[in-house]
Design a protein around this motif. Structure first.
Motif, PDB file in Angstrom:
ATOM      1  N   UNK A 256      45.402  15.574   2.861  1.00  0.00           N
ATOM      2  CA  UNK A 256      45.567  16.985   3.219  1.00  0.00           C
ATOM      3  C   UNK A 256      45.030  17.338   4.595  1.00  0.00           C
ATOM      4  N   UNK A 257      44.147  16.521   5.151  1.00  0.00           N
ATOM      5  CA  UNK A 257      43.545  16.845   6.448  1.00  0.00           C
ATOM      6  C   UNK A 257      43.672  15.671   7.416  1.00  0.00           C
ATOM      7  N   UNK A 258      43.597  15.994   8.687  1.00  0.00           N
ATOM      8  CA  UNK A 258      43.677  14.953   9.725  1.00  0.00           C
ATOM      9  C   UNK A 258      42.485  14.019   9.659  1.00  0.00           C
ATOM     10  N   UNK A 259      41.298  14.590   9.437  1.00  0.00           N
ATOM     11  CA  UNK A 259      40.095  13.764   9.372  1.00  0.00           C
ATOM     12  C   UNK A 259      40.174  12.745   8.238  1.00  0.00           C
ATOM     13  N   UNK A 260      40.659  13.196   7.084  1.00  0.00           N
ATOM     14  CA  UNK A 260      40.762  12.286   5.942  1.00  0.00           C
ATOM     15  C   UNK A 260      41.839  11.233   6.188  1.00  0.00           C
ATOM     16  N   UNK A 261      42.898  11.588   6.913  1.00  0.00           N
ATOM     17  CA  UNK A 261      43.940  10.624   7.261  1.00  0.00           C
ATOM     18  C   UNK A 261      43.354   9.464   8.055  1.00  0.00           C
ATOM     19  N   UNK A 262      42.552   9.800   9.051  1.00  0.00           N
ATOM     20  CA  UNK A 262      41.920   8.767   9.882  1.00  0.00           C
ATOM     21  C   UNK A 262      40.954   7.928   9.048  1.00  0.00           C
ATOM     22  N   UNK A 263      40.162   8.594   8.229  1.00  0.00           N
ATOM     23  CA  UNK A 263      39.159   7.883   7.433  1.00  0.00           C
ATOM     24  C   UNK A 263      39.799   6.881   6.473  1.00  0.00           C
ATOM     25  N   UNK A 264      40.795   7.327   5.717  1.00  0.00           N
ATOM     26  CA  UNK A 264      41.437   6.441   4.747  1.00  0.00           C
ATOM     27  C   UNK A 264      42.114   5.268   5.458  1.00  0.00           C
ATOM     28  N   UNK A 265      42.773   5.546   6.574  1.00  0.00           N
ATOM     29  CA  UNK A 265      43.440   4.486   7.331  1.00  0.00           C
ATOM     30  C   UNK A 265      42.447   3.441   7.820  1.00  0.00           C
ATOM     31  N   UNK A 266      41.342   3.892   8.404  1.00  0.00           N
ATOM     32  CA  UNK A 266      40.353   2.963   8.933  1.00  0.00           C
ATOM     33  C   UNK A 266      39.676   2.156   7.825  1.00  0.00           C
ATOM     34  N   UNK A 267      39.414   2.792   6.706  1.00  0.00           N
ATOM     35  CA  UNK A 267      38.768   2.086   5.603  1.00  0.00           C
ATOM     36  C   UNK A 267      39.706   1.065   4.957  1.00  0.00           C
ATOM     37  N   UNK A 268      40.998   1.364   4.918  1.00  0.00           N
ATOM     38  CA  UNK A 268      41.959   0.382   4.414  1.00  0.00           C
ATOM     39  C   UNK A 268      42.008  -0.832   5.332  1.00  0.00           C
ATOM     40  N   UNK A 269      41.953  -0.589   6.628  1.00  0.00           N
ATOM     41  CA  UNK A 269      41.936  -1.698   7.588  1.00  0.00           C
ATOM     42  C   UNK A 269      40.714  -2.586   7.380  1.00  0.00           C
ATOM     43  N   UNK A 270      39.574  -1.960   7.124  1.00  0.00           N
ATOM     44  CA  UNK A 270      38.341  -2.728   6.889  1.00  0.00           C
ATOM     45  C   UNK A 270      38.435  -3.573   5.631  1.00  0.00           C
ATOM     46  N   UNK A 271      39.304  -3.164   4.712  1.00  0.00           N
ATOM     47  CA  UNK A 271      39.482  -3.908   3.462  1.00  0.00           C
ATOM     48  C   UNK A 271      40.658  -4.873   3.518  1.00  0.00           C
ATOM     49  N   UNK A 272      41.168  -5.114   4.695  1.00  0.00           N
ATOM     50  CA  UNK A 272      42.205  -6.127   4.868  1.00  0.00           C
ATOM     51  C   UNK A 272      43.629  -5.644   4.787  1.00  0.00           C
TER      52      UNK A 272
END
Length: 485
Positions: free
Chosen positions: A250-266
């Motif tokens: 729902x928010x831009x900040x959460x979009x960035x956070x989820x994307x970056x955390x998925x990258x950290x998990x491979x």
């Protein structure tokens, strides 16, 4: 019905064949016989039903009938949709030598787009703001268009384009001397008022309204606390291992956070939101379409106009606050009659949007539980992700139109370990208890569980010790007291 039954020009049939089109979809079968006669129409149809081909085939047919003397305009609400329409138009007109299509939208320079106009075009596709800019500078004359299309009209109203659209229609030639086609997923009163005021005896056609889209999609819902949402997402992705996945937040900040955390998990992931540079947005979308990018996290900027063939999974990481956006989001999968899956994560922050969604789609979304469907706990390699510190870096890079993002930061390990030991950090949600509840009972449960909790700030704020008054101040207060007595 096949396209051969519509008596289309040979060049148009060759273009359809080149993209693999032979049989009409339902909306094409119902609308094309009418639009090919030149009549105005306002069409309500779901996304992915093939409506883009309806007006493009009509435009190309008229161009050949007038021996190249026709000019058409297609107006779209977003840059992504405009680019997709341009791509489809070029594919369908590939067997028509001399037919040129141009696309006009904001976020990029004017120079290259101005050159397209100077070279001469048969079809203009664009967003309202940029088209009006060229109209004001007299580079585009709206009176030259004999076919005008408004695509996703309801979305344009939602985005505040109504004043711009009225200015555009006022600049067009008389409605009796042009063909106007209006397409919308929902036929609101504002859309109908536009049709009645600026169209010539238009025929209203409803084919597969937007709500029906959800019936072709396997929908599932998980109740989860806000703090455990990302862990659940990792478990879902591990079990399903989708070939392509679009995650909505729902928010831009959460979009960035989820994307970056998925990258950290491979998981190789990109994000998409309105603040990004236009070139980066288009590049990201193109990579997703080609299959080069498997996972994409986005705001509702991708809920409409983003066409990805064979999208296997849509995840609503956040329940959308606008119930109609739920339909548009999950409509990115199961396009053109294909099947797909949509999973929604219902947490305490956005649970209150669920009732409106279920009323709108006229069904209860089936509730699943992690242990019942065999979801395994997955180690989160992004534990300790400092969203506040990291997002400051992202905001700086997006404001300067840069796609580079610095490495994420982590909180001190001792702090994390201490947090795990705190009894208050344990989830308060009894998910088993929720499984037998109705929606109304769920709402009461959420209110009781989450709304009556004291705020974190209130539990850590210490009482201020009043400062001791100086001798002079005490003397003054004594005299004031005697005076008042």
């Amino acid at each position: 019905m096949t396209f051969n039954e519509l008596n289309l020009p040979h060049e148009v049939l060759l273009g359809l064949k080149s993209v693999g089109f032979s049989t009409c979809t339902l909306v094409q079968e119902k609308v094309l016989p009418i639009t090919l006669t030149g009549r105005d129409v306002m069409v309500q149809s779901k996304t992915g039903s093939g409506k883009t081909a309806v007006y493009l085939i009509t435009i190309l047919n008229h161009y050949i009938q007038t021996k190249g003397q026709s000019k058409a305009l297609v107006v779209a609400p977003t840059r992504e949709l405009a680019v997709q329409i341009e791509k489809d138009a070029k594919a369908l007109s590939s067997k028509m030598p001399g037919y040129k299509t141009g696309c006009f939208y904001g976020g990029v320079g004017y120079k290259e787009q101005e050159k397209e106009i100077e070279d001469g075009l048969s079809l203009y596709v664009g967003t309202p703001g940029r088209l009006l800019d060229y109209s004001k500078s007299r580079r585009i004359d709206f009176r030259t268009f004999d076919i005008v299309v408004m695509d996703e009209a309801d979305r344009m109203f939602d985005m505040g384009f109504f004043p711009d659209i009225k200015v555009m229609f006022a600049s067009l030639r008389d409605k009796e001397s042009r063909q106007t086609m209006l397409f919308s997923a929902t036929m609101t009163s504002r859309v109908k008022n536009l049709a009645w005021g600026y169209m010539n005896n238009s025929l209203e056609i409803a084919v597969q309204p937007e709500e029906i889209t959800v019936k072709n999609i396997t929908q599932e819902l998980f109740h989860v606390s806000k703090d455990e949402k990302f862990d659940l997402l990792l478990s879902i992705l591990k079990k399903l291992n989708p070939s392509s996945c679009l995650v909505f937040t729902n928010t831009k900040d959460k979009t960035v956070e989820v994307s970056q955390r998925l990258n950290m998990n491979g998981y190789k992931t990109e994000y998409l939101m309105g603040d990004m540079a236009q070139s980066k947005r288009l590049e990201t979308i193109e990579r997703m379409k080609k299959g080069e990018l498997k996972y994409l996290v986005a705001t509702d900027v991708a809920a409409r106009g983003l066409q990805i063939d064979n999208l296997e999974l849509v995840v609503n990481y956040d329940i959308p606050e606008d119930y109609e956006n739920y339909v548009h989001r999950i409509g990115r999968t199961a396009r053109a009659g294909k099947s797909g899956k949509a999973i929604t994560l219902a947490c305490e922050e956005y649970i209150y949007g669920l009732e409106a969604i279920e009323n709108y789609i006229q069904m209860k979304i089936p509730v699943l539980w992690p242990d019942e469907v065999g979801l395994e706990k997955v180690e989160d390699k992004s534990k300790g992700y400092d969203s506040n510190r990291h997002l400051k870096t992202v905001r700086r890079t997006t404001s300067s139109n840069s796609s580079r993002v610095k490495k994420s930061t982590f909180k001190d390990k001792k702090v994390n370990e201490k947090k795990k030991e705190e009894p208050g950090n344990k989830s308060r949600t009894d998910f088993k208890k929720l499984s037998s509840m109705t929606l109304e009972e769920r709402m009461v449960y959420y209110k009781k569980t989450y709304l009556n909790q004291p705020k974190k700030e209130e539990t850590i704020v210490e009482k201020e010790v009043p400062k001791k008054k100086s001798l002079f101040a005490r003397i003054i207060s004594i005299f004031k007291g005697k005076k008042n007595g």
